[in-house]
Write a protein that holds these residues in place. Structure first.
Motif, PDB file in Angstrom:
ATOM      1  N   GLU A 184       0.818  -1.112   0.137  1.00  0.00           N
ATOM      2  CA  GLU A 184      -0.102  -0.056  -0.104  1.00  0.00           C
ATOM      3  C   GLU A 184       0.888   1.248   0.097  1.00  0.00           C
ATOM      4  O   GLU A 184       0.493   2.272  -0.785  1.00  0.00           O
ATOM      5  CB  GLU A 184      -0.913  -0.031   1.137  1.00  0.00           C
ATOM      6  CG  GLU A 184      -2.013  -0.825   1.133  1.00  0.00           C
ATOM      7  CD  GLU A 184      -2.888  -0.832   2.449  1.00  0.00           C
ATOM      8  OE1 GLU A 184      -3.322   0.583   2.987  1.00  0.00           O
ATOM      9  OE2 GLU A 184      -3.328  -1.825   2.924  1.00  0.00           O
ATOM     10  N   HIS A 190      -3.321   1.569  -5.738  1.00  0.00           N
ATOM     11  CA  HIS A 190      -3.935   0.443  -5.639  1.00  0.00           C
ATOM     12  C   HIS A 190      -4.079  -0.133  -4.006  1.00  0.00           C
ATOM     13  O   HIS A 190      -4.393  -1.251  -3.984  1.00  0.00           O
ATOM     14  CB  HIS A 190      -3.256  -0.572  -6.283  1.00  0.00           C
ATOM     15  CG  HIS A 190      -3.060  -0.148  -7.976  1.00  0.00           C
ATOM     16  ND1 HIS A 190      -2.081  -0.023  -8.561  1.00  0.00           N
ATOM     17  CD2 HIS A 190      -4.075  -0.233  -8.945  1.00  0.00           C
ATOM     18  CE1 HIS A 190      -2.290   0.274  -9.669  1.00  0.00           C
ATOM     19  NE2 HIS A 190      -3.460   0.049  -9.960  1.00  0.00           N
ATOM     20  N   ALA A 191      -3.997   0.790  -3.257  1.00  0.00           N
ATOM     21  CA  ALA A 191      -4.124   0.392  -1.697  1.00  0.00           C
ATOM     22  C   ALA A 191      -5.486  -0.447  -1.579  1.00  0.00           C
ATOM     23  O   ALA A 191      -5.184  -1.427  -0.589  1.00  0.00           O
ATOM     24  CB  ALA A 191      -4.085   1.627  -0.862  1.00  0.00           C
ATOM     25  N   ALA A 192      -6.730   0.041  -2.121  1.00  0.00           N
ATOM     26  CA  ALA A 192      -7.925  -0.709  -1.794  1.00  0.00           C
ATOM     27  C   ALA A 192      -7.689  -2.156  -2.200  1.00  0.00           C
ATOM     28  O   ALA A 192      -8.310  -3.177  -1.442  1.00  0.00           O
ATOM     29  CB  ALA A 192      -8.892   0.065  -2.480  1.00  0.00           C
ATOM     30  N   ASP A 193      -7.168  -2.348  -3.517  1.00  0.00           N
ATOM     31  CA  ASP A 193      -6.942  -4.004  -3.865  1.00  0.00           C
ATOM     32  C   ASP A 193      -6.129  -4.466  -2.970  1.00  0.00           C
ATOM     33  O   ASP A 193      -6.202  -5.780  -2.804  1.00  0.00           O
ATOM     34  CB  ASP A 193      -6.327  -3.812  -5.167  1.00  0.00           C
ATOM     35  CG  ASP A 193      -7.271  -3.406  -6.226  1.00  0.00           C
ATOM     36  OD1 ASP A 193      -8.638  -3.329  -6.020  1.00  0.00           O
ATOM     37  OD2 ASP A 193      -6.878  -3.109  -7.531  1.00  0.00           O
ATOM     38  N   ARG A 195      -5.572  -4.229   0.177  1.00  0.00           N
ATOM     39  CA  ARG A 195      -6.056  -4.275   1.619  1.00  0.00           C
ATOM     40  C   ARG A 195      -7.071  -5.544   1.394  1.00  0.00           C
ATOM     41  O   ARG A 195      -7.301  -6.392   2.154  1.00  0.00           O
ATOM     42  CB  ARG A 195      -7.057  -3.192   2.140  1.00  0.00           C
ATOM     43  CG  ARG A 195      -6.334  -2.180   2.920  1.00  0.00           C
ATOM     44  CD  ARG A 195      -7.181  -1.117   3.485  1.00  0.00           C
ATOM     45  NE  ARG A 195      -7.548  -0.174   2.808  1.00  0.00           N
ATOM     46  CZ  ARG A 195      -7.108   0.885   2.136  1.00  0.00           C
ATOM     47  NH1 ARG A 195      -5.933   1.123   2.651  1.00  0.00           N
ATOM     48  NH2 ARG A 195      -7.593   1.773   1.271  1.00  0.00           N
ATOM     49  N   LYS A 196      -8.151  -5.653   0.150  1.00  0.00           N
ATOM     50  CA  LYS A 196      -8.964  -6.462  -0.065  1.00  0.00           C
ATOM     51  C   LYS A 196      -8.413  -7.885  -0.203  1.00  0.00           C
ATOM     52  O   LYS A 196      -8.544  -8.855   0.411  1.00  0.00           O
ATOM     53  CB  LYS A 196      -9.815  -6.059  -1.341  1.00  0.00           C
ATOM     54  CG  LYS A 196     -10.734  -7.252  -1.818  1.00  0.00           C
ATOM     55  CD  LYS A 196     -11.415  -6.823  -3.139  1.00  0.00           C
ATOM     56  CE  LYS A 196     -11.945  -7.983  -3.659  1.00  0.00           C
ATOM     57  NZ  LYS A 196     -11.309  -8.695  -4.575  1.00  0.00           N
TER      58      LYS A 196
END
Length: 332
Positions: A184, A190-193, A195-196
């Motif tokens: 991240e 692409h932090a959300a990806d 994390r997911k």
């Protein structure tokens, strides 16, 4: 041809480049494929260099399409024996993120220190490392006392701490969270990806932990014998006792006293099986098994995946380990 395309790409404005990537991603990726794992994001991906398989697996599972992962330890190479060339050290310095486990591979520790990489993830700082040196688990004691001259000291890393944390799914999940956070930071877009993907991986590791707990809850014996003292965390997590034949160096000859001790232990603790691993010699395991009338089977420390591995990835091999442990320990 490759250099011409690369030079043209550097001159294209960002917006135009984005369009070019959308229209001709295949051609551009083919041109820059040789840069995989060398960092610099030449193909728009985060270049991650991992020290060996368990670290590379985390980066791949969390980074997915956003990363190019390069492992310093190639399939089939015993990680503790790894030597790094000056060229590899140079490539390490070009990585966007380096993921390693300090104290497992001295050559990697030295190369990382020289690399100057900013985003470095040391798995040893993400979970508590313990000393597994209780009687019968230290098993390198006889060898050292008798001057057998082991040149592997990974089991006794910094302050004697055991580095084999990935064999405990719960501790591996803690490391996964740290790797996710590092990706991240290196690639906020692409932090959300990340994390997911981290949450999904942690969920799978939590489920694996439950499988081991349930599968090893009721067994006829709690003691297992291995050639390599890599399973201290796994044993501690699931209430088992690990006994290794010769401890630190899986290739070394155990002392006659240790062999005699293990023969007695096998009878006393209802041991049925001597475990060996896929990346090291099975000679000592077969010798002990022949002397005691025990079976042999594989318990894989998952330091690398080869065509001999009992599974294609971490989860498959861990489930094979569970099945083999259940069989050896007489799971009810």
């Amino acid at each position: 041809m490759k250099m011409d395309v690369m030079n043209v790409r550097r001159l294209i404005p960002t917006a135009a480049l984005a369009g070019a990537v959308a229209l001709g991603a295949t051609a551009l990726t083919a041109c820059s494929g040789a840069a995989a794992g060398t960092g610099g994001g030449k193909d728009g991906k985060v270049g991650v260099t991992a020290s060996f398989y368990p670290m590379a697996f985390l980066a791949e599972q969390i980074g997915k399409d956003h990363v190019k992962v390069d492992s310093l330890t190639k399939p089939g190479v015993e990680p503790h024996d790894l030597e790094i060339t000056p060229k590899q050290t140079g490539r390490l310095g070009e990585a966007d993120v380096v993921v390693y486990l300090k104290s497992l591979q001295p050559a990697v520790d030295k190369a990382v220190a020289l690399s100057g990489v900013k985003n470095v993830v040391d798995a040893a700082t993400l979970t508590e490392l313990k000393v597994h040196g209780s009687a019968g688990h230290d098993h390198g004691a006889e060898g050292h006392a008798e001057g057998e001259g082991h040149d592997h000291d990974h089991d006794h890393g910094e302050a004697g701490r055991d580095p084999h944390v990935w064999l405990d799914p719960t501790k591996y999940a803690e490391i996964a969270k740290g790797v996710g956070a590092a990706l991240e930071k290196a690639d906020p877009e692409h932090a959300a990806d990340y994390r997911k993907n981290t949450d999904e991986l942690v969920g799978k590791l939590t489920a694996l932990d439950s499988e081991f707990k349930d599968g090893l809850k009721n067994t006829a014996s709690k003691t297992f014998v291995t050639t390599h003292s890599a399973f201290g965390y796994l044993a501690e997590r699931y209430g088992l006792d690990q006994e290794a034949i010769s401890g630190v160096d899986p290739e070394s000859e155990p002392s006659p006293a240790r062999m005699k001790e293990l023969q007695g232990l096998a009878k006393q603790e209802n041991v049925s099986t001597v475990f060996f691993e896929t990346l090291a010699s099975d000679k000592t395991a077969r010798t002990l098994a022949a002397d005691t009338g025990l079976r042999t089977d594989v318990l894989d420390p998952l330091e690398g995946i080869t065509d001999k591995s009992q599974g294609a990835d971490y989860f498959e091999v861990m489930r094979s380990n569970l099945k083999n442990l259940q069989k050896a320990l007489g799971a009810k």
